[in-house]
Design an enzyme around this catalytic site. Structure first.
Site, PDB file in Angstrom:
ATOM      1  N   ASP A  64       0.701  -1.184  -0.363  1.00 36.60           N
ATOM      2  CA  ASP A  64       0.439   0.619  -0.257  1.00 36.60           C
ATOM      3  C   ASP A  64       0.995   1.423   0.424  1.00 36.60           C
ATOM      4  O   ASP A  64       1.883   1.258  -0.597  1.00 36.60           O
ATOM      5  CB  ASP A  64      -1.028  -0.265   1.070  1.00 36.60           C
ATOM      6  N   HIS A 103      -3.669   6.223   3.898  1.00 35.20           N
ATOM      7  CA  HIS A 103      -4.053   5.044   3.153  1.00 35.20           C
ATOM      8  C   HIS A 103      -4.336   3.673   3.551  1.00 35.20           C
ATOM      9  O   HIS A 103      -4.957   2.811   4.608  1.00 35.20           O
ATOM     10  CB  HIS A 103      -4.199   4.831   1.832  1.00 35.20           C
ATOM     11  N   ASN A 200     -14.103   0.201  -6.644  1.00 35.28           N
ATOM     12  CA  ASN A 200     -14.879   1.395  -6.761  1.00 35.28           C
ATOM     13  C   ASN A 200     -15.331   1.871  -7.454  1.00 35.28           C
ATOM     14  O   ASN A 200     -15.588   3.296  -8.227  1.00 35.28           O
ATOM     15  CB  ASN A 200     -14.389   2.449  -6.089  1.00 35.28           C
ATOM     16  N   SER A 272     -11.122  -1.299  -0.600  1.00 34.02           N
ATOM     17  CA  SER A 272     -10.428  -0.706   0.308  1.00 34.02           C
ATOM     18  C   SER A 272     -10.101  -1.174   1.606  1.00 34.02           C
ATOM     19  O   SER A 272      -9.487  -1.891   2.614  1.00 34.02           O
ATOM     20  CB  SER A 272      -9.229   0.556  -0.431  1.00 34.02           C
TER      21      SER A 272
END
Length: 333
Positions: A64, A103, A200, A272
């Site tokens: 990530d 994130h 998404n 996520s």
């Protein structure tokens, strides 16, 4: 380059990004979902209380934007003896995978926070593989470098230190035969479980890209706050290459409150946030077994999916056609 015998194929170095919707930040507290609530939705709290499954002894790699390992709920430090036991920065090519975006820290908290809030597997250890920059953007080559590091963190092929679970809450354009999906398939064939966010781009069909289209990955869609209905934003299958059914299952992914840099907490939405619920659930299952039986089995995907409906309380199995939104159903241990 194609004429060189060492080169089997050439692939474009495509861009990827984090598929996050930060709508949780603007919601009033009563509309946000605490980790206690989302963990209860997937049966994690019951698994901890009834069976003693905490994730202890299991390592999850977060591929990530890095992790802010200074957060008190994530151990407050980096290296052996801390929750974040190691990792690598594939963006700056150094050994410090500190999160500059937020994130990865949020994802890590869902998996294994253990402090003011508790993640799905609070006693699990983490490794941070930073493959996305401060803007949450990266390339296939950086992700492939992160996956390679996760296969052999200490750089010594003689030691068996591959990370058994990887969470990839990222994605971009692609299909099940592209180089990133093939890399994930290879890792799973080696026994490394790869949990991937679906994306998404919903509610339209065929909106799952790469590496979510990987044949062997555990691809996770997002549920609304009710824990039953697929979120509208959650990408749908089938895959664009061969029309394979995806996602594999769904998990809570709307306005989930987790850790963010500088010791804070915030609510984010997106697949996520759903994927790390499944990665943490895998860690709980692994921690119930003796160490010699935990690692490196491609069967973990089947074990996790076998716990999905009809065992999910009050959640019916998906009807025909819903499989492209919910997969087998809602995650429940």
């Amino acid at each position: 380059m194609r004429d060189f015998p060492e080169v089997r194929a050439l692939s474009p170095d495509l861009e990827v990004r984090i598929p996050v919707i930060r709508d949780g930040e603007g919601r009033p507290p009563e509309d946000q979902v605490s980790l206690e609530e989302s963990c209860r939705m997937i049966g994690a709290i019951e698994a901890r209380e009834k069976y003693g499954a905490t994730g202890k002894g299991v390592v999850i790699g977060v591929v990530d934007t890095g992790i802010d390992y200074r957060h008190p709920d994530l151990g407050g430090g980096f290296g052996p003896g801390f929750k974040v036991i190691g990792g690598y920065d594939c963006v700056d090519n150094d050994s410090d995978p500190l999160d500059e975006n937020g994130h990865g820290t949020h994802v890590a908290g869902i998996i294994a926070a253990n402090g003011k809030i508790k993640g799905v597997a609070p006693e699990a250890s983490l490794m941070a593989f930073r493959v996305l920059n401060a803007d949450g953007e990266g390339t296939y080559s950086a992700i492939l470098a992160g996956l390679e590091k996760a296969c052999d963190p200490d750089g010594n092929p003689a030691t068996e230190d591959a990370v058994p679970i990887l969470n990839l809450s990222l994605g971009g354009l692609g299909h099940e035969d592209d180089i990133l999906c093939r890399a994930v398939d290879t890792l799973v064939s080696l026994g490394i479980s790869c949990v991937v966010a679906a994306g998404n781009e919903g509610p339209d069909k065929q909106t799952i890209g790469s590496p979510g289209s990987s044949r062997r990955a555990i691809t996770v869609g997002a549920l609304h706050r009710d824990g039953r209905t697929p979120a509208e934003f959650s990408s749908r299958g089938p895959t664009t290459g061969h029309g394979m059914p995806k996602p594999d299952l769904c998990a809570p992914g709307t306005a989930i409150v987790s850790t963010v840099p500088a010791g804070g907490y915030a609510g984010f939405s997106g697949t996520s946030m759903a994927a790390p619920h499944a990665a943490g659930a895998l860690a709980l299952l692994m921690s119930l077994l003796p160490p010699e039986e935990r690692y490196y089995s491609w069967q973990w995907k089947n074990y996790l999916l076998s716990a999905v409906p009809p065992s999910s309380p009050g959640v019916p199995a998906p009807e025909f056609g819903e499989i492209y939104a919910r997969g087998k159903g809602a995650l429940y241990l």
